[in-house]
Design an enzyme around this catalytic site. Structure first.
Site, PDB file in Angstrom:
ATOM      1  N   GLN A  57     -26.042  34.643 -45.360  1.00 55.45           N
ATOM      2  CA  GLN A  57     -27.413  34.159 -45.520  1.00 55.45           C
ATOM      3  C   GLN A  57     -27.437  32.657 -45.886  1.00 55.45           C
ATOM      4  O   GLN A  57     -26.519  31.934 -45.533  1.00 55.45           O
ATOM      5  CB  GLN A  57     -28.173  34.996 -46.556  1.00 55.45           C
ATOM      6  CG  GLN A  57     -28.464  36.417 -46.121  1.00 55.45           C
ATOM      7  CD  GLN A  57     -27.440  37.420 -46.596  1.00 55.45           C
ATOM      8  OE1 GLN A  57     -26.774  37.247 -47.602  1.00 55.45           O
ATOM      9  NE2 GLN A  57     -27.277  38.503 -45.873  1.00 55.45           N
TER      10      GLN A  57
ATOM     11  N   GLY B  89     -24.339  38.385 -40.445  1.00 51.44           N
ATOM     12  CA  GLY B  89     -23.453  38.388 -39.295  1.00 51.44           C
ATOM     13  C   GLY B  89     -23.035  36.987 -38.902  1.00 51.44           C
ATOM     14  O   GLY B  89     -23.799  36.044 -39.058  1.00 51.44           O
ATOM     15  N   HIS B  90     -21.809  36.864 -38.435  1.00 52.82           N
ATOM     16  CA  HIS B  90     -21.294  35.599 -37.927  1.00 52.82           C
ATOM     17  C   HIS B  90     -20.887  35.799 -36.471  1.00 52.82           C
ATOM     18  O   HIS B  90     -20.158  36.733 -36.153  1.00 52.82           O
ATOM     19  CB  HIS B  90     -20.073  35.138 -38.719  1.00 52.82           C
ATOM     20  CG  HIS B  90     -20.388  34.640 -40.090  1.00 52.82           C
ATOM     21  ND1 HIS B  90     -19.444  34.523 -41.084  1.00 52.82           N
ATOM     22  CD2 HIS B  90     -21.543  34.212 -40.636  1.00 52.82           C
ATOM     23  CE1 HIS B  90     -20.005  34.052 -42.188  1.00 52.82           C
ATOM     24  NE2 HIS B  90     -21.283  33.868 -41.928  1.00 52.82           N
TER      25      HIS B  90
END
Length: 447
Positions: free
Chosen positions: A223, A40-41
């Site tokens: 990641q 997720g960003h």
């Protein structure tokens, strides 16, 4: 024109989303090359928070083409929900493309992932339970479903009828779970196919065409280096290759087409899930970093483990990825500290080790060797140039650059776009520059 890869130089969660978002201003195309919804960003723009899991960060720029590459694994349900959320915020998704060769996460992948992790007991590896590992396993086993299969209704029916019956044996006999209904799954995924059909293309050809037209391309991974399947802290790793080399495989681009690799690292270190962590801090100090850094996962909400900056894994990331420069994030989190430690080496069985050990057993035995630096104990969140930084903060950055033997091009001091010092544009600027002998900044903050 520049083709640039952005990677995480630690265990992920380094702030790649913000850095990619910043660099997307200079990019014509942004490509996501590996991982799935286990990543997720988080991006903050004008006080508005965007949480992206599959869609590249460049989606916030209407003139930037965004591509989900073949190295990713796609959960259609999650992707559609993400599309809906972005469109509800008034942002167009017409600039998004999806590789037809990307693999699809199915319901049985999620069920097997969760059941397998639960069965590991004390040997859990910290999976998110989103079905990522089993999706990649099917890809390697050559039984996976790809986006192009999803677009072929009859072919999908034929393939899923056999596959679901096969997976049901595993679910029932191995994990004591109820079987899936093949027709229900088929109908569900045929519905997803119709929604996603306009986005699905030959992504490798699109990227190659962009390169031929000399457009700026930004390749973003999920990641971090230490979670790489081949080069990370195995088995506490992800199921794909977040390192720079993974960008070529995950997009169908040759290595000679890459111009530069940018590494993102926090001013301290975090990791989520299981596995050894030599510089981990327990107690009040670790809680302080967690609180000030808002260290909770974008995807899972899990609390991140916090520790001092680890230059051993940093140098390893430089070597494995061939980094040209660094973006250091969350420097402001250290503002209150009277002193700051940096791990410069490890001690294993009484011997000093300055290189990352590939043996998981040896890595567990590593004890950090620290260098202590003075803190600055004043806010940096409003600094917009290197000249604005306290002298001790600049010295800290210079020390990190010397240890990592790579220049620092960007310094992030908060979640917002404007809380950033861009020392040099890492896409268009020079690859190397020097810090003056007296410590004052030149064009790039470097050793």
């Amino acid at each position: 024109m520049a083709n640039v890869i952005v990677i995480g130089a630690q265990w992920g969660d380094e702030g790649k989303g913000k850095i990619t978002d910043l660099l997307s201003r200079s990019a014509d195309v942004v490509v996501r090359y590996q991982g799935g919804v286990n990543a997720g960003h988080t991006i903050v723009v004008k006080g508005q928070t965007f949480k992206l899991h599959l869609i590249p960060s460049g989606i916030l720029y209407p003139d930037t083409e965004c591509i989900i590459g073949s190295g990713t694994v796609i959960d259609p349900q999650v992707l559609i929900a993400e599309l809906d959320q972005i469109e509800e915020l008034g942002i167009s998704t017409s600039n998004l493309l999806i590789a037809e060769t990307a693999h699809v996460t199915m319901p049985y992948h999620r069920l097997i992932d969760q059941a397998s992790e639960e069965r590991r007991g004390n040997h859990k590896i910290g999976t998110t339970g989103r079905g990522i590992g089993p999706t990649y396993a099917d890809k390697s086993e050559r039984t996976g479903i790809r986006m192009l299969d999803l677009m072929d209704s009859q072919g999908l029916r034929d393939q899923l009828e056999w596959t679901i019956n096969y997976k049901n044996v595993i679910l029932e006999k191995l994990y004591n779970l109820p079987p899936l209904e093949p027709q229900k799954v088929i109908d569900e995924y045929l519905g997803y196919a119709e929604r996603l059909r306009p986005y699905v293309v030959d992504a490798s050809l699109k990227i190659y065409d962009a390169i031929q037209r000399r457009r700026n391309i930004l390749f973003e991974g999920a990641q971090g280096t230490l979670l790489d399947l081949d080069h990370g802290t195995y088995p506490y790793v992800t199921s794909s290759n977040p390192v720079a080399g993974g960008a070529c495989v995950g997009t169908g681009v040759g290595p000679t087409m890459i111009d530069r690799v940018i590494g993102v690292a926090k001013a301290y270190t975090t990791r989520v899930g299981e596995g050894p962590f030599p510089t981990e801090l327990d107690g009040e100090l670790g809680e302080l970093l967690c609180s000030r850094g808002a260290e909770f996962g974008t995807t899972t909400g899990r609390k991140r483990r916090c520790g001092w900056f680890d230059a051993v894994i940093g140098r390893y990331a430089v070597r494995i990825n061939g980094l040209d420069c660094l973006a250091i994030t969350k420097l402001d989190v250290l503002d209150e500290l009277e002193e700051i430690k940096v791990c410069v080496a490890y001690e294993i069985d009484g011997e000093r080790c300055e290189h990352f050990p590939t043996s998981a057993r040896k890595f567990t035995q590593c004890r950090p060797v620290y260098k202590t630096l003075p803190g600055w104990q004043q806010s940096t969140s409003n600094c917009r140039s290197l000249d604005d930084l306290p002298r001790q903060a600049l010295d800290y950055l210079k020390f990190l650059a010397e240890l990592m033997e790579v220049p620092i091009a960007i310094v992030s001091l908060g979640a917002s776009r404007d809380q950033t010092i861009i020392v040099e544009d890492p896409i268009h600027g020079p690859k190397r520059a020097l810090l003056h002998a007296d410590g004052s900044p030149a064009s790039l903050l470097s050793a």
